[in-house]
Design an enzyme around this catalytic site. Sequence first.
Site, mmCIF file in Angstrom:
data_model
loop_
_atom_site.group_PDB
_atom_site.id
_atom_site.type_symbol
_atom_site.label_atom_id
_atom_site.label_comp_id
_atom_site.label_asym_id
_atom_site.label_seq_id
_atom_site.Cartn_x
_atom_site.Cartn_y
_atom_site.Cartn_z
ATOM 1 N N GLY A 1 -0.785 -33.972 5.183
ATOM 2 C CA GLY A 1 -1.069 -32.930 6.157
ATOM 3 C C GLY A 1 -1.689 -31.705 5.525
ATOM 4 O O GLY A 1 -1.477 -31.402 4.353
ATOM 5 N N ASP B 1 -2.494 23.911 -1.175
ATOM 6 C CA ASP B 1 -2.240 22.787 -2.071
ATOM 7 C C ASP B 1 -1.171 23.183 -3.081
ATOM 8 O O ASP B 1 -1.288 24.211 -3.758
ATOM 9 C CB ASP B 1 -3.528 22.410 -2.806
ATOM 10 C CG ASP B 1 -3.296 21.288 -3.795
ATOM 11 O OD1 ASP B 1 -3.081 20.147 -3.362
ATOM 12 O OD2 ASP B 1 -3.296 21.576 -5.011
ATOM 13 N N GLY C 1 -2.212 -27.490 5.355
ATOM 14 C CA GLY C 1 -1.224 -26.422 5.318
ATOM 15 C C GLY C 1 -0.522 -26.304 3.988
ATOM 16 O O GLY C 1 0.316 -25.422 3.788
ATOM 17 N N ASP D 1 7.200 15.705 -4.054
ATOM 18 C CA ASP D 1 7.881 15.841 -5.343
ATOM 19 C C ASP D 1 7.163 16.759 -6.320
ATOM 20 O O ASP D 1 7.487 16.781 -7.509
ATOM 21 C CB ASP D 1 8.077 14.471 -5.984
ATOM 22 C CG ASP D 1 6.761 13.835 -6.422
ATOM 23 O OD1 ASP D 1 5.689 14.330 -6.007
ATOM 24 O OD2 ASP D 1 6.812 12.840 -7.180
ATOM 25 N N ASP E 1 3.962 13.203 -1.442
ATOM 26 C CA ASP E 1 5.276 12.565 -1.395
ATOM 27 C C ASP E 1 6.417 13.541 -1.607
ATOM 28 O O ASP E 1 7.563 13.139 -1.774
ATOM 29 C CB ASP E 1 5.361 11.428 -2.413
ATOM 30 C CG ASP E 1 4.956 11.863 -3.817
ATOM 31 O OD1 ASP E 1 4.761 13.083 -4.014
ATOM 32 O OD2 ASP E 1 4.835 11.002 -4.695
ATOM 33 N N SER F 1 -0.055 14.532 -12.156
ATOM 34 C CA SER F 1 0.058 15.922 -12.611
ATOM 35 C C SER F 1 0.296 15.975 -14.109
ATOM 36 O O SER F 1 -0.331 16.770 -14.825
ATOM 37 C CB SER F 1 1.204 16.635 -11.886
ATOM 38 O OG SER F 1 0.930 16.753 -10.512
ATOM 39 N N GLY G 1 -10.482 13.485 -14.130
ATOM 40 C CA GLY G 1 -9.761 13.428 -12.861
ATOM 41 C C GLY G 1 -10.652 13.149 -11.671
ATOM 42 O O GLY G 1 -10.185 12.687 -10.629
ATOM 43 N N HIS H 1 7.451 -28.584 5.031
ATOM 44 C CA HIS H 1 7.013 -28.478 6.423
ATOM 45 C C HIS H 1 7.986 -27.609 7.222
ATOM 46 O O HIS H 1 7.945 -27.590 8.453
ATOM 47 C CB HIS H 1 6.922 -29.864 7.073
ATOM 48 C CG HIS H 1 6.120 -30.834 6.284
ATOM 49 N ND1 HIS H 1 6.710 -31.813 5.503
ATOM 50 C CD2 HIS H 1 4.782 -30.964 6.126
ATOM 51 C CE1 HIS H 1 5.751 -32.514 4.908
ATOM 52 N NE2 HIS H 1 4.575 -32.019 5.276
#
Length: 580
Positions: A57, A559, A59, A404, A402, A448, A488, A222
């Site tokens: 078969g 920022d 898949g 932090d 995020d 950073s 960067g 299967h």
Amino acid sequence: MQAQKKLINSVDGCVDEALCGLVRASGGLSLLKGHRVVLRSDLDNLRGKVALLSGGGSGHEPAHGGYIGAGMLSAAVAGGVFASPPPTSILAAILSLHNAGASGVLLIVKNYTGDRLNFGLAAEQARNQGIAVDMVIVAEDCAFDQPSKAGRRGLCGTIFIHKLAGALAEEGCSLVQIVSKVTEVLKGLGTLGVSLSPCSVPGCLPSFDLPPGDMELGLGIHGEPGIKRSKVASADEVVKIMIDHMTNPASQSHLPLKSGDSVVLCVNDLGALSYLEMAVVTRASIVCLESRGVVVARVMSGTFMTSLEMAGVSLTLMRADQETVRLFDAKTSAPAWPNLSSVRVSGRSCIADPPVMSTRPQDSTHSEGPLSPLMQKALVKVCATLLEKQEELNSLDRASGDGDCGNTHTQAAKAIQEWLQGHVVPGCPGQLLSVLAGLVQEKMGGSSGALYSLFLTAAAGHVTEGRSDAAAWANAMHAGTQAMRRYGGADPGDRTMLDALCPAVDELMKLTTVPPAAQMSVLQAAVQKAASGAEATRLLQARAGRASYIAADRVTLPDPGAVAVAAILKAVVETLEGQK
């Protein structure tokens, strides 16, 4: 509940289109017109040799079409998804191989009733036409302690039989010799699977229900039920459970395996595990086997026989003497067979010695100089400022990243404070900047940390104990800023820390020409430029950094990186003002 989404054109046409895609992408394959049969394009090279035919078969890709090539299968027959191929197509494949001059045809069949019946019928019809045909049934599933009358299922171990039989056929062995060898190998072959999710046939609901956080041991390819459900455990635990079960002598389906035995290991992705997970499971499998005294001769890890999009893995073990390993290593042109190393896995040293690294700047011993007290005061003030601004910077960062930014700057500040407690500040400014670069690279982390370390490293070469006037510091700041821009990828106007740093550095470059009496005014103006640049970032659209992935109308605060730079610069200048 709805059927799972599939990236196909139609349910009815997906198998034929998949076979077409395989053949179009592989120069060594052809399709047999009117049948779902994939053949080697160079059938003339089969003359006088045994041809190998497998299938089943669809898949389970890349099985079986991906294993067609010199040194493996000669052809493969595909059925519908999880459906056995029809005898007419199997017979057409046998006749094609016979007509190409093959001395005989070996059918390699997984142990499922439909496959046995249809391949068996085609074999009998071919024999009636005078064709030398034999059939090997692969039944290496280790799941059930007491298999039913249908016997053990055929799983990923089938491709090991493709490989060994293919190597023998390529060497010119007879049909009888090949059957004899692989029949012996089958006695030392075992496979067991574990699933973290079900799969679904195109247009249908999932084959079974598996609650989140559960796994099923011993299921079929299967989606047939397994033998046990439990909570998902660690990779090491799951692998141990699997190998324990596969080798348990109390089970009629177990693979006899003892200390000192040599095996080939296959770690097979059932469809949806990540490469990372597969590598973790592969490591766990090798370690588990070696802890039992088993020698791992070869390992293949990847996607070899799938169950559509099932998230799961199967382990196949094949006891392997020197001759079996030789056949396993033989070359093949089959597109889905991996480019494996022919070096024994167990006993190989796989850890390289690291290069001798120079001493980290922060670990070196330095001598104090006239500038040491002033630079220490500036560092202490910078660290205190960053600690005070931790929550403010985090809050700004939550709006565009995020959340932090304050934490990472605090990590840098604490690392510098800790270093100051056990070291003297060197009299050479360049040495101090190198120390700071090492500290932020190691302790700050993230982009950073990399940016600050780039800035400090590039700046360090421009200031020495004998060259530390205002002009030298201005050139150092300029060099550091240029390094950040070069590596960067950001520029002023992209809503990053450069929007505070670049205007300040442009102002500081006036220090190369103004008289000493005007230097403090330049420094104070630079602080103002940095503060204004940071504030102006609230009006800019982010074009670099994590904030660039967020809709502009959601980024309305300054920022955080630019705010931090402005605060650092202000702390340094305030320290210098206090010396006047």
